[in-house]
Design a protein around this motif. Sequence first.
Motif, PDB file in Angstrom:
ATOM      1  N   ALA A  45     114.508  21.206  17.051  1.00 15.02           N
ATOM      2  CA  ALA A  45     113.593  20.104  17.365  1.00 15.02           C
ATOM      3  C   ALA A  45     114.044  19.300  18.579  1.00 15.02           C
ATOM      4  CB  ALA A  45     113.459  19.186  16.150  1.00 15.02           C
ATOM      5  N   HIS A  46     115.350  19.077  18.728  1.00 19.96           N
ATOM      6  CA  HIS A  46     115.829  18.247  19.837  1.00 19.96           C
ATOM      7  C   HIS A  46     115.686  18.944  21.188  1.00 19.96           C
ATOM      8  CE1 HIS A  46     119.412  20.745  19.072  1.00 19.96           C
ATOM      9  NE2 HIS A  46     119.751  20.497  20.324  1.00 19.96           N
ATOM     10  N   ARG A  47     115.386  20.252  21.170  1.00 20.68           N
ATOM     11  CA  ARG A  47     115.223  20.995  22.428  1.00 20.68           C
ATOM     12  C   ARG A  47     113.751  21.255  22.754  1.00 20.68           C
ATOM     13  NH1 ARG A  47     118.496  26.308  22.383  1.00 20.68           N
ATOM     14  NH2 ARG A  47     117.555  26.383  24.468  1.00 20.68           N
ATOM     15  N   ARG A  48     112.855  20.678  21.971  1.00 21.50           N
ATOM     16  CA  ARG A  48     111.423  20.855  22.233  1.00 21.50           C
ATOM     17  C   ARG A  48     110.883  19.795  23.190  1.00 21.50           C
ATOM     18  NH1 ARG A  48     109.787  21.535  15.910  1.00 21.50           N
ATOM     19  NH2 ARG A  48     111.036  23.419  15.510  1.00 21.50           N
ATOM     20  N   ASN A  49     111.741  18.983  23.711  1.00 20.37           N
ATOM     21  CA  ASN A  49     111.311  17.892  24.582  1.00 20.37           C
ATOM     22  C   ASN A  49     110.911  18.439  25.950  1.00 20.37           C
ATOM     23  OD1 ASN A  49     112.020  15.648  26.717  1.00 20.37           O
ATOM     24  ND2 ASN A  49     111.667  14.605  24.782  1.00 20.37           N
ATOM     25  N   ASN A  82     106.231  24.039  40.727  1.00 15.27           N
ATOM     26  CA  ASN A  82     106.103  22.671  41.226  1.00 15.27           C
ATOM     27  C   ASN A  82     106.851  21.694  40.334  1.00 15.27           C
ATOM     28  OD1 ASN A  82     104.251  23.083  39.111  1.00 15.27           O
ATOM     29  ND2 ASN A  82     102.868  21.511  39.873  1.00 15.27           N
ATOM     30  N   ARG A  83     108.034  22.108  39.912  1.00 16.51           N
ATOM     31  CA  ARG A  83     108.812  21.317  38.954  1.00 16.51           C
ATOM     32  C   ARG A  83     109.110  19.905  39.456  1.00 16.51           C
ATOM     33  NH1 ARG A  83     113.558  19.547  38.153  1.00 16.51           N
ATOM     34  NH2 ARG A  83     114.270  20.408  40.133  1.00 16.51           N
ATOM     35  N   LEU A  84     109.506  19.753  40.720  1.00 10.59           N
ATOM     36  CA  LEU A  84     109.885  18.427  41.213  1.00 10.59           C
ATOM     37  C   LEU A  84     108.704  17.468  41.199  1.00 10.59           C
ATOM     38  CD1 LEU A  84     111.994  16.555  42.353  1.00 10.59           C
ATOM     39  CD2 LEU A  84     111.494  17.427  44.639  1.00 10.59           C
ATOM     40  N   ASP A  85     107.526  17.949  41.595  1.00 13.74           N
ATOM     41  CA  ASP A  85     106.337  17.101  41.561  1.00 13.74           C
ATOM     42  C   ASP A  85     105.995  16.702  40.128  1.00 13.74           C
ATOM     43  OD1 ASP A  85     103.822  15.927  42.715  1.00 13.74           O
ATOM     44  OD2 ASP A  85     102.920  17.463  41.445  1.00 13.74           O
ATOM     45  N   LEU A  86     106.061  17.659  39.205  1.00 12.35           N
ATOM     46  CA  LEU A  86     105.796  17.352  37.799  1.00 12.35           C
ATOM     47  C   LEU A  86     106.821  16.359  37.266  1.00 12.35           C
ATOM     48  CD1 LEU A  86     104.862  20.793  36.196  1.00 12.35           C
ATOM     49  CD2 LEU A  86     103.366  18.835  36.592  1.00 12.35           C
ATOM     50  N   ALA A  87     108.087  16.556  37.630  1.00 14.78           N
ATOM     51  CA  ALA A  87     109.142  15.665  37.157  1.00 14.78           C
ATOM     52  C   ALA A  87     108.887  14.238  37.619  1.00 14.78           C
ATOM     53  CB  ALA A  87     110.499  16.154  37.656  1.00 14.78           C
ATOM     54  N   ARG A  88     108.532  14.077  38.885  1.00 14.03           N
ATOM     55  CA  ARG A  88     108.269  12.747  39.422  1.00 14.03           C
ATOM     56  C   ARG A  88     107.103  12.071  38.694  1.00 14.03           C
ATOM     57  NH1 ARG A  88     109.733  10.365  43.995  1.00 14.03           N
ATOM     58  NH2 ARG A  88     110.616  12.311  44.803  1.00 14.03           N
ATOM     59  N   ARG A  89     106.047  12.839  38.455  1.00 16.41           N
ATOM     60  CA  ARG A  89     104.869  12.262  37.814  1.00 16.41           C
ATOM     61  C   ARG A  89     105.140  11.924  36.353  1.00 16.41           C
ATOM     62  NH1 ARG A  89      99.464  15.388  39.565  1.00 16.41           N
ATOM     63  NH2 ARG A  89      98.643  13.611  38.413  1.00 16.41           N
ATOM     64  N   LEU A 113     119.235  11.380  29.762  1.00 12.71           N
ATOM     65  CA  LEU A 113     118.781  12.140  30.920  1.00 12.71           C
ATOM     66  C   LEU A 113     119.441  11.639  32.204  1.00 12.71           C
ATOM     67  CD1 LEU A 113     114.971  12.718  30.289  1.00 12.71           C
ATOM     68  CD2 LEU A 113     116.727  14.461  30.543  1.00 12.71           C
ATOM     69  N   ALA A 114     119.602  10.332  32.315  1.00 17.96           N
ATOM     70  CA  ALA A 114     120.250   9.770  33.505  1.00 17.96           C
ATOM     71  C   ALA A 114     121.706  10.221  33.602  1.00 17.96           C
ATOM     72  CB  ALA A 114     120.159   8.249  33.481  1.00 17.96           C
ATOM     73  N   ALA A 115     122.356  10.368  32.438  1.00 19.28           N
ATOM     74  CA  ALA A 115     123.748  10.823  32.431  1.00 19.28           C
ATOM     75  C   ALA A 115     123.862  12.311  32.733  1.00 19.28           C
ATOM     76  CB  ALA A 115     124.382  10.515  31.071  1.00 19.28           C
ATOM     77  N   GLU A 116     122.840  13.070  32.351  1.00 19.16           N
ATOM     78  CA  GLU A 116     122.890  14.522  32.518  1.00 19.16           C
ATOM     79  C   GLU A 116     122.327  14.997  33.851  1.00 19.16           C
ATOM     80  OE1 GLU A 116     120.590  15.828  29.243  1.00 19.16           O
ATOM     81  OE2 GLU A 116     121.963  15.038  27.722  1.00 19.16           O
ATOM     82  N   SER A 117     121.391  14.238  34.422  1.00 22.32           N
ATOM     83  CA  SER A 117     120.677  14.691  35.610  1.00 22.32           C
ATOM     84  C   SER A 117     120.642  13.605  36.680  1.00 22.32           C
ATOM     85  CB  SER A 117     119.242  15.110  35.237  1.00 22.32           C
ATOM     86  OG  SER A 117     118.455  15.320  36.380  1.00 22.32           O
ATOM     87  N   ARG A 170     113.048  19.624  29.404  1.00 26.38           N
ATOM     88  CA  ARG A 170     112.819  20.953  29.966  1.00 26.38           C
ATOM     89  C   ARG A 170     112.628  20.887  31.479  1.00 26.38           C
ATOM     90  NH1 ARG A 170     113.736  26.195  30.455  1.00 26.38           N
ATOM     91  NH2 ARG A 170     111.903  27.370  31.130  1.00 26.38           N
ATOM     92  N   LEU A 171     111.917  19.868  31.942  1.00 20.80           N
ATOM     93  CA  LEU A 171     111.686  19.734  33.376  1.00 20.80           C
ATOM     94  C   LEU A 171     112.985  19.546  34.152  1.00 20.80           C
ATOM     95  CD1 LEU A 171     108.501  17.506  33.787  1.00 20.80           C
ATOM     96  CD2 LEU A 171     108.813  19.839  34.585  1.00 20.80           C
ATOM     97  N   PHE A 172     113.950  18.846  33.535  1.00 24.03           N
ATOM     98  CA  PHE A 172     115.207  18.558  34.225  1.00 24.03           C
ATOM     99  C   PHE A 172     116.332  19.515  33.820  1.00 24.03           C
ATOM    100  CE2 PHE A 172     112.852  14.619  34.689  1.00 24.03           C
ATOM    101  CZ  PHE A 172     113.092  14.317  36.014  1.00 24.03           C
ATOM    102  N   ASP A 173     115.981  20.570  33.125  1.00 26.00           N
ATOM    103  CA  ASP A 173     116.959  21.581  32.748  1.00 26.00           C
ATOM    104  C   ASP A 173     117.289  22.436  33.973  1.00 26.00           C
ATOM    105  OD1 ASP A 173     118.448  23.659  31.736  1.00 26.00           O
ATOM    106  OD2 ASP A 173     117.108  24.055  30.040  1.00 26.00           O
ATOM    107  N   PRO A 174     118.539  22.517  34.394  1.00 25.28           N
ATOM    108  CA  PRO A 174     118.897  23.334  35.561  1.00 25.28           C
ATOM    109  C   PRO A 174     118.501  24.792  35.400  1.00 25.28           C
ATOM    110  CG  PRO A 174     120.727  21.912  34.930  1.00 25.28           C
ATOM    111  CD  PRO A 174     119.711  21.814  33.837  1.00 25.28           C
ATOM    112  N   ALA A 175     118.357  25.254  34.159  1.00 26.33           N
ATOM    113  CA  ALA A 175     117.988  26.650  33.924  1.00 26.33           C
ATOM    114  C   ALA A 175     116.496  26.912  34.098  1.00 26.33           C
ATOM    115  CB  ALA A 175     118.419  27.071  32.515  1.00 26.33           C
ATOM    116  N   ASN A 176     115.710  25.850  34.298  1.00 22.49           N
ATOM    117  CA  ASN A 176     114.268  26.000  34.458  1.00 22.49           C
ATOM    118  C   ASN A 176     113.959  26.547  35.847  1.00 22.49           C
ATOM    119  OD1 ASN A 176     111.505  25.831  34.570  1.00 22.49           O
ATOM    120  ND2 ASN A 176     111.385  23.635  34.150  1.00 22.49           N
TER     121      ASN A 176
END
Length: 260
Positions: A138-142, A157-164, A188-192, A146-152
Amino acid sequence: MSGFLRSRRERLRPEDVGLPPGARRQIQGLRREEVALLAGISVDYYIRMEQGRGPHPSEQVLTALGDALRLTGDEHDYLRRLAGQAPIHVAHDVPETVLRLLERLDHVPAMVIDSCYDVLAWNRMMVALIGDLSSVPAHRRNRLRRLFDPANRTTANRLDLARRCVADLRASGRYPRDPAIRHLVDSLAAESQEFATLWAEREVEVQHTITKRTVHPVVGPLELDCEILTIPAHDHRLLLYTAAPHTPTHRALTHLHATC
């Protein structure tokens, strides 16, 4: 509220609001005195608000500040929430009526997320599109994580989606009062560093329609239009992924439907 007011003051130039630029200007953006003048309030009152020392402003003052700082509708709503003008409603269970709707959306990938971007429910077409989330903890369904996962590497258009999405998260007005939102932002701020940078920009915009470009392991490149619908009386949103008729993505979704 203080940090948000300061960030919006600093992004404006005097000429943006009809004021002369003046000579030897050494600060970025508007002066506090200029914002107070535009809003029709005292300089001391505005300074105390920006420093977090003032009383809760009235709706009239918030409207005047929104006009003075050239806030968008979403930003103005966010300012009102920061000032305590809007209640926070928390709901955790997906209504049975919404679950039935997911089942009826046979040809459309759809899912329900909460205010933290945690996926709460989904239909068979969503499984065909992104995989079976029931096999994911469940904690990985966020979806924000997912958008900020380096493995993604599948979201083009990940960066645009992330910003929005970061702007959308801030627009909810729940940070920092909601512990779940605060935990999500802090972790997220600590990880990315990318998330930390976007969050620090204090962009505010509720998202209603977004476009996602991704690569599916079976049907290849997809360009999906995502409609984001609020579920009344609940702190949930319904996400529907569609494509224009007769496009490669529409044909790909038709193929995925035949396999699920």
